[in-house]
Write an enzyme that holds these catalytic residues in place. Sequence first.
Site, PDB file in Angstrom:
ATOM      1  N   GLY A   1       0.772  -1.233   0.000  1.00 44.87           N
ATOM      2  CA  GLY A   1       0.000   0.000   0.000  1.00 44.87           C
ATOM      3  C   GLY A   1       0.807   1.290   0.000  1.00 44.87           C
TER       4      GLY A   1
ATOM      5  CG  ASN B   1       1.571   3.348  -5.752  1.00 45.78           C
ATOM      6  OD1 ASN B   1       1.979   4.375  -6.292  1.00 45.78           O
ATOM      7  ND2 ASN B   1       2.146   2.173  -5.941  1.00 45.78           N
TER       8      ASN B   1
ATOM      9  NE  ARG C   1      -9.489 -15.118 -13.858  1.00 45.73           N
ATOM     10  CZ  ARG C   1      -9.516 -14.336 -14.940  1.00 45.73           C
ATOM     11  NH1 ARG C   1      -9.269 -13.068 -14.819  1.00 45.73           N
ATOM     12  NH2 ARG C   1      -9.779 -14.834 -16.124  1.00 45.73           N
TER      13      ARG C   1
ATOM     14  CG  LEU D   1     -10.642  -7.908 -10.800  1.00 50.12           C
ATOM     15  CD1 LEU D   1     -11.175  -6.540 -10.403  1.00 50.12           C
ATOM     16  CD2 LEU D   1     -11.014  -8.957  -9.761  1.00 50.12           C
TER      17      LEU D   1
ATOM     18  CG  ASN E   1      -3.367  -0.442 -12.899  1.00 44.64           C
ATOM     19  OD1 ASN E   1      -3.320  -0.752 -11.704  1.00 44.64           O
ATOM     20  ND2 ASN E   1      -2.557  -0.965 -13.801  1.00 44.64           N
TER      21      ASN E   1
ATOM     22  CG  HIS F   1       1.972  -1.529 -15.148  1.00 38.18           C
ATOM     23  ND1 HIS F   1       1.544  -2.781 -14.749  1.00 38.18           N
ATOM     24  CD2 HIS F   1       3.085  -1.723 -15.897  1.00 38.18           C
ATOM     25  CE1 HIS F   1       2.366  -3.686 -15.243  1.00 38.18           C
ATOM     26  NE2 HIS F   1       3.307  -3.076 -15.943  1.00 38.18           N
TER      27      HIS F   1
ATOM     28  CB  THR G   1      -9.749  -1.252 -21.263  1.00 36.70           C
ATOM     29  OG1 THR G   1      -8.406  -1.678 -21.494  1.00 36.70           O
ATOM     30  CG2 THR G   1      -9.863   0.242 -21.492  1.00 36.70           C
TER      31      THR G   1
ATOM     32  CG  ASP H   1      -1.008  -4.001 -17.341  1.00 43.87           C
ATOM     33  OD1 ASP H   1      -1.593  -3.357 -16.453  1.00 43.87           O
ATOM     34  OD2 ASP H   1      -0.314  -5.002 -17.108  1.00 43.87           O
TER      35      ASP H   1
ATOM     36  CD  GLU I   1       4.935   2.227  -8.841  1.00 43.60           C
ATOM     37  OE1 GLU I   1       3.889   1.942  -8.250  1.00 43.60           O
ATOM     38  OE2 GLU I   1       5.856   1.406  -9.012  1.00 43.60           O
TER      39      GLU I   1
HETATM   40  C1  GAR Z   1       3.418  -1.070  -7.254  1.00 42.20           C
HETATM   41  O1  GAR Z   1       4.701  -1.014  -7.789  1.00 42.20           O
HETATM   42  C2  GAR Z   1       2.389  -1.022  -8.356  1.00 42.20           C
HETATM   43  O2  GAR Z   1       2.731  -0.179  -9.411  1.00 42.20           O
HETATM   44  C3  GAR Z   1       2.383  -2.468  -8.798  1.00 42.20           C
HETATM   45  O3  GAR Z   1       2.480  -3.207  -7.606  1.00 42.20           O
HETATM   46  C4  GAR Z   1       3.157  -2.430  -6.610  1.00 42.20           C
HETATM   47  C5  GAR Z   1       2.276  -2.335  -5.408  1.00 42.20           C
HETATM   48  O4  GAR Z   1       2.931  -1.636  -4.375  1.00 42.20           O
HETATM   49  N1  GAR Z   1       1.223  -2.761  -9.564  1.00 42.20           N
HETATM   50  C6  GAR Z   1       1.237  -3.647 -10.560  1.00 42.20           C
HETATM   51  O5  GAR Z   1       2.207  -4.292 -10.874  1.00 42.20           O
HETATM   52  C7  GAR Z   1      -0.090  -3.771 -11.283  1.00 42.20           C
HETATM   53  N2  GAR Z   1       0.072  -4.483 -12.497  1.00 42.20           N
HETATM   54  P1  GAR Z   1       2.131  -0.904  -3.221  1.00 42.20           P
HETATM   55  O6  GAR Z   1       1.133  -1.911  -2.655  1.00 42.20           O
HETATM   56  O7  GAR Z   1       3.216  -0.580  -2.220  1.00 42.20           O
HETATM   57  O8  GAR Z   1       1.455   0.314  -3.780  1.00 42.20           O
END
Ligand code: GAR
Length: 212
Positions: free
Chosen positions: A12, A14, A66, A94, A108, A110, A147, A151, A181
């Site tokens: 978490g 982000n 799923r 999902l 999202n 990424h 979408t 990605d 990010e």
């Molecule tokens: C982050 O780097 C995010 O960009 C990535 O997972 C990590 C989660 O970290 N997301 C993906 O790869 C989605 N395809 P966080 O829980 O510390 O935010």
Amino acid sequence: MTDVVIMVSGGGTNLQALIDAKSRGKLPHVNLRAVVSSSSNAYAVTRAECAGIETVSLDIKGYSDRGQYTRDLCGLIRNYNPGLIVTAGFLYVLTPEFAEEFDGRVINIHPSLLPSFGGVGCYGIHVHEKALAAGVKVTGATVHYVTAIPDTGPIIAQKAVEVLDGDTPETLQQRVMREAEWVILPKAVEAFCIKNQVNQRQKGHNYDTFAS
Ligand code: GAR
């Protein structure tokens, strides 16, 4: 303000970037309404609770289907009627019903410069492993619309980050998070919510004109 639901699965950081930006007054159009987690043990849930944000967990472990998980998750999120949903480290793919139901309202983050290193199997640390294996000198992060195909949605924001000699997946992941990010996600969320508010006002204005 626009009600925002944040979907998480793990650490978490982000989510924390959004919480910190909000407490610094950088997200005046954003209401961090609720955090939805795919695991009740995720540290992201603790972060949300510490910030006084409502949390709800729908444990993916209890599901073999799923489609059913997606439908239950949609039902849960629908209760909040969010103007925006942010998948911030939500690490499960999902079924397309999710993107269809909340079309145009899900973004999202990424950890690569899409379209590089995206799609099935490209999540979390694996993205950085693939970037290092490919020998790229520059990577970064992308905020994009969600979408039906993972990605591939329209890109909203990107920020490049240098790959350094001697980087490991872990050091690269940390630098991408810190330099890209946590910078672009709060900005993109605020920008979306400003636009959302303008759209709402215009709708109201049109309705008033029509009614009078
Ligand atoms: C982050 O780097 C995010 O960009 C990535 O997972 C990590 C989660 O970290 N997301 C993906 O790869 C989605 N395809 P966080 O829980 O510390 O935010």
